[in-house]
Design a protein around this motif. Structure first.
Motif, mmCIF file in Angstrom:
data_model
loop_
_atom_site.group_PDB
_atom_site.id
_atom_site.type_symbol
_atom_site.label_atom_id
_atom_site.label_comp_id
_atom_site.label_asym_id
_atom_site.label_seq_id
_atom_site.Cartn_x
_atom_site.Cartn_y
_atom_site.Cartn_z
ATOM 1 N N VAL A 1 0.836 -1.201 0.000
ATOM 2 C CA VAL A 1 0.000 0.000 0.000
ATOM 3 C C VAL A 1 0.877 1.260 0.000
ATOM 4 O O VAL A 1 0.536 2.278 -0.606
ATOM 5 N N MET A 2 1.995 1.161 0.692
ATOM 6 C CA MET A 2 2.911 2.306 0.798
ATOM 7 C C MET A 2 3.825 2.396 -0.426
ATOM 8 O O MET A 2 4.776 3.165 -0.438
ATOM 9 N N ALA A 3 3.547 1.583 -1.452
ATOM 10 C CA ALA A 3 4.413 1.508 -2.650
ATOM 11 C C ALA A 3 5.864 1.296 -2.216
ATOM 12 O O ALA A 3 6.786 1.802 -2.845
ATOM 13 N N HIS A 4 6.040 0.564 -1.121
ATOM 14 C CA HIS A 4 7.368 0.182 -0.593
ATOM 15 C C HIS A 4 8.223 1.392 -0.204
ATOM 16 O O HIS A 4 9.454 1.331 -0.265
ATOM 17 N N GLN A 5 7.553 2.457 0.231
ATOM 18 C CA GLN A 5 8.273 3.699 0.555
ATOM 19 C C GLN A 5 8.373 3.926 2.070
ATOM 20 O O GLN A 5 8.484 5.071 2.526
ATOM 21 N N GLY B 1 14.260 -9.375 -0.783
ATOM 22 C CA GLY B 1 14.724 -9.330 -2.180
ATOM 23 C C GLY B 1 13.676 -8.800 -3.146
ATOM 24 O O GLY B 1 13.903 -8.762 -4.353
ATOM 25 N N GLY B 2 12.542 -8.358 -2.632
ATOM 26 C CA GLY B 2 11.446 -7.919 -3.517
ATOM 27 C C GLY B 2 11.680 -6.561 -4.166
ATOM 28 O O GLY B 2 10.954 -6.180 -5.096
ATOM 29 N N SER B 3 12.668 -5.823 -3.680
ATOM 30 C CA SER B 3 12.882 -4.465 -4.213
ATOM 31 C C SER B 3 13.487 -4.524 -5.617
ATOM 32 O O SER B 3 14.702 -4.512 -5.792
ATOM 33 N N THR B 4 12.612 -4.593 -6.615
ATOM 34 C CA THR B 4 13.028 -4.728 -8.014
ATOM 35 C C THR B 4 12.054 -3.923 -8.866
ATOM 36 O O THR B 4 11.011 -3.476 -8.369
ATOM 37 N N LEU B 5 12.392 -3.781 -10.153
ATOM 38 C CA LEU B 5 11.461 -3.066 -11.051
ATOM 39 C C LEU B 5 10.140 -3.821 -11.154
ATOM 40 O O LEU B 5 9.074 -3.217 -11.211
ATOM 41 N N GLN B 6 10.213 -5.149 -11.164
ATOM 42 C CA GLN B 6 9.007 -5.972 -11.318
ATOM 43 C C GLN B 6 8.010 -5.733 -10.178
ATOM 44 O O GLN B 6 6.814 -5.606 -10.390
ATOM 45 N N TYR B 7 8.513 -5.656 -8.949
ATOM 46 C CA TYR B 7 7.616 -5.565 -7.788
ATOM 47 C C TYR B 7 7.523 -4.155 -7.215
ATOM 48 O O TYR B 7 6.614 -3.846 -6.459
ATOM 49 N N GLY B 8 8.486 -3.308 -7.527
ATOM 50 C CA GLY B 8 8.522 -1.960 -6.960
ATOM 51 C C GLY B 8 9.725 -1.799 -6.052
ATOM 52 O O GLY B 8 9.969 -2.662 -5.188
ATOM 53 N N ARG B 9 10.442 -0.728 -6.263
ATOM 54 C CA ARG B 9 11.668 -0.504 -5.494
ATOM 55 C C ARG B 9 11.360 0.061 -4.111
ATOM 56 O O ARG B 9 10.518 0.940 -3.974
ATOM 57 N N LEU C 1 12.111 2.313 -0.798
ATOM 58 C CA LEU C 1 12.814 3.575 -0.522
ATOM 59 C C LEU C 1 14.077 3.278 0.279
ATOM 60 O O LEU C 1 15.159 3.786 -0.007
ATOM 61 N N ILE C 2 13.908 2.454 1.304
ATOM 62 C CA ILE C 2 15.022 2.133 2.211
ATOM 63 C C ILE C 2 15.276 0.628 2.156
ATOM 64 O O ILE C 2 14.327 -0.166 2.193
ATOM 65 N N ASP C 3 16.529 0.269 2.115
ATOM 66 C CA ASP C 3 16.920 -1.148 2.090
ATOM 67 C C ASP C 3 16.224 -1.893 3.246
ATOM 68 O O ASP C 3 16.312 -1.477 4.406
ATOM 69 N N GLU C 4 15.537 -2.993 2.911
ATOM 70 C CA GLU C 4 14.769 -3.708 3.949
ATOM 71 C C GLU C 4 15.659 -4.194 5.098
ATOM 72 O O GLU C 4 15.199 -4.314 6.232
ATOM 73 N N MET C 5 16.940 -4.458 4.817
ATOM 74 C CA MET C 5 17.824 -4.938 5.890
ATOM 75 C C MET C 5 17.990 -3.829 6.948
ATOM 76 O O MET C 5 18.069 -4.105 8.135
ATOM 77 N N LYS C 6 18.016 -2.589 6.463
ATOM 78 C CA LYS C 6 18.110 -1.462 7.398
ATOM 79 C C LYS C 6 16.823 -1.392 8.248
ATOM 80 O O LYS C 6 16.867 -1.095 9.452
ATOM 81 N N LEU C 7 15.707 -1.669 7.604
ATOM 82 C CA LEU C 7 14.423 -1.610 8.323
ATOM 83 C C LEU C 7 14.314 -2.758 9.331
ATOM 84 O O LEU C 7 13.808 -2.581 10.439
ATOM 85 N N ILE C 8 14.813 -3.922 8.926
ATOM 86 C CA ILE C 8 14.783 -5.077 9.842
ATOM 87 C C ILE C 8 15.667 -4.772 11.058
ATOM 88 O O ILE C 8 15.272 -4.989 12.213
ATOM 89 N N GLU C 9 16.844 -4.243 10.787
ATOM 90 C CA GLU C 9 17.777 -3.913 11.887
ATOM 91 C C GLU C 9 17.135 -2.897 12.840
ATOM 92 O O GLU C 9 17.183 -3.050 14.063
ATOM 93 N N ALA C 10 16.473 -1.895 12.266
ATOM 94 C CA ALA C 10 15.832 -0.861 13.086
ATOM 95 C C ALA C 10 14.723 -1.484 13.941
ATOM 96 O O ALA C 10 14.594 -1.203 15.142
#
Ligand SMILES: C[C@H](O)CC(=O)C(=O)O
Ligand code: MN
Length: 342
Positions: free
Chosen positions: A22-26, A56-64, A66-75
């Motif tokens: 919903v957040m367009a991965h932002q 690994g979903g951050s791609t053109l196919q699925y939508g990039r 904004l922030i690397d998910e690993m950074k979000l997981i760590e946070a």
């Protein structure tokens, strides 16, 4: 309600993963920190953090993202005092390398997700996750697309690979309560591991479906606060908690605090109200993957079409997750056909 399992119910909050569609991965790191901190304080059991389509979903196919998910997981891990951070992984999108990285950052649980008829592709990721010492659960997506016997067969495969629970995942929000009952009951009768349910509210029956699942013995339950999940969202967490409380079922999560997260933190973040509009209703009606909604709306603007026509056609063609590129193809075909007719 008389539950068919006496095990405690474990809730996974998915707004920071399913809601990523919903957040367009932002999602920003600050948003993830704020939501996680408040959910942890409310006593949430698991908080799933990943790109909407999993690691690994951050791609053109699925939508990039904004922030690397690993950074979000760590946070998220840093913010948790008691909750476990979970990740989602779809073999073919996420890799063993992604899984190891998420584990190193502190993720404690992984759901390995496949299309309902493709459990065999989950063997390697399930076994690596177990070796990494993660709680490892299977997630059979688009569960409405397979007969019950097939679902059971596929769940048994996941169990044989080492999954500690398997979910009936109603990705399209297309299942009706009796269909959920049949599926959960069949899995409970055939597996020795826990059974879970992940719903979407496109037909406005996600809470009802979740209650039926719990009644039949599902003990792993997903929700998204304020319905912040793909399509019309998932089973609304705070509503489910209130209903369970009224039924005398204590899951150990603070209802008022969860309502406050919905009202004060998640509500103001929503790009638009999470309601059942014509697009999300058609997802459930036609049995289409909920995360296709934004892609179909964009395609409808680009080609001057009604998004419902695109979604209905995708449903007729049995398009499944991973075939996002078909959305543009179908839209282009429909636009050509309409031009010829005019
Ligand atoms: C990758 C999907 O968004 C997973 C999910 O939440 C579903 O199938 O539903
Ligand atoms: Mn979902």
């Amino acid at each position: 309600m008389k539950r068919k399992s006496d095990k405690p119910i474990k809730v996974t909050e998915v707004c920071l993963r399913d809601g990523s569609h919903v957040m367009a991965h932002q999602y920003t790191e600050e948003q993830v920190r704020k939501v996680t901190r408040a959910l942890d304080d409310a006593g949430m059991h698991y908080i799933e953090v990943s790109h909407g389509d999993g690691l690994g979903g951050s791609t053109l196919q699925y939508g990039r993202s904004l922030i690397d998910e690993m950074k979000l997981i760590e946070a998220a891990v840093e913010e948790c005092k008691q909750a476990t951070v979970a990740v989602l992984l779809l073999p073919g999108i996420g890799t063993v390398h992604d899984l190891k990285q998420a584990r190193q950052l502190g993720a404690g649980l992984v759901r390995v997700a496949t299309h309902v008829t493709e459990a065999d592709v989950s063997a390697q990721h399930i076994s690596v996750a177990r070796e990494l010492g993660m709680e490892t659960l299977g997630f059979l997506m688009m569960a409405h697309m397979a007969p019950v016997e097939k679902l059971v067969e596929q769940a048994k495969l996941m169990e044989s690979y080492g999954a500690q629970a398997v979910y009936v995942t109603d990705s399209a929000g297309a299942l009706l309560p009796d269909q959920v009952r049949e599926r959960i009951s069949a899995l409970r009768n055939s597996l020795d591991i826990e059974v879970g349910f992940h719903g979407h509210n496109n037909l406005s029956v996600a809470v009802a479906n979740t209650l039926v699942a719990i009644e039949e013995g599902a003990t792993r339950i997903d929700g998204s606060i304020r319905c912040l999940g793909a399509g019309a969202g998932n089973t609304q967490t705070e509503v489910l908690l209130a209903v369970l409380d009224r039924m005398g079922i204590d899951v150990g999560i603070d209802l008022y605090k969860t309502m406050d997260v919905a009202e004060n933190i998640v509500g103001p973040m929503l790009p638009r109200p999470q309601e059942i509009n014509k697009g999300s209703l058609v997802l459930g009606y036609a049995g289409v993957y909920s995360s296709f909604l934004l892609h179909a709306e964009r395609a409808s603007e680009r080609f001057g079409l009604d998004p419902r026509d695109i979604l209905i056609e995708l449903g007729k063609r049995n398009v499944v997750g991973g075939q996002e590129d078909m959305i543009l193809d179908v839209a282009a075909e429909l636009a050509r056909a309409q031009k010829v007719e005019a």
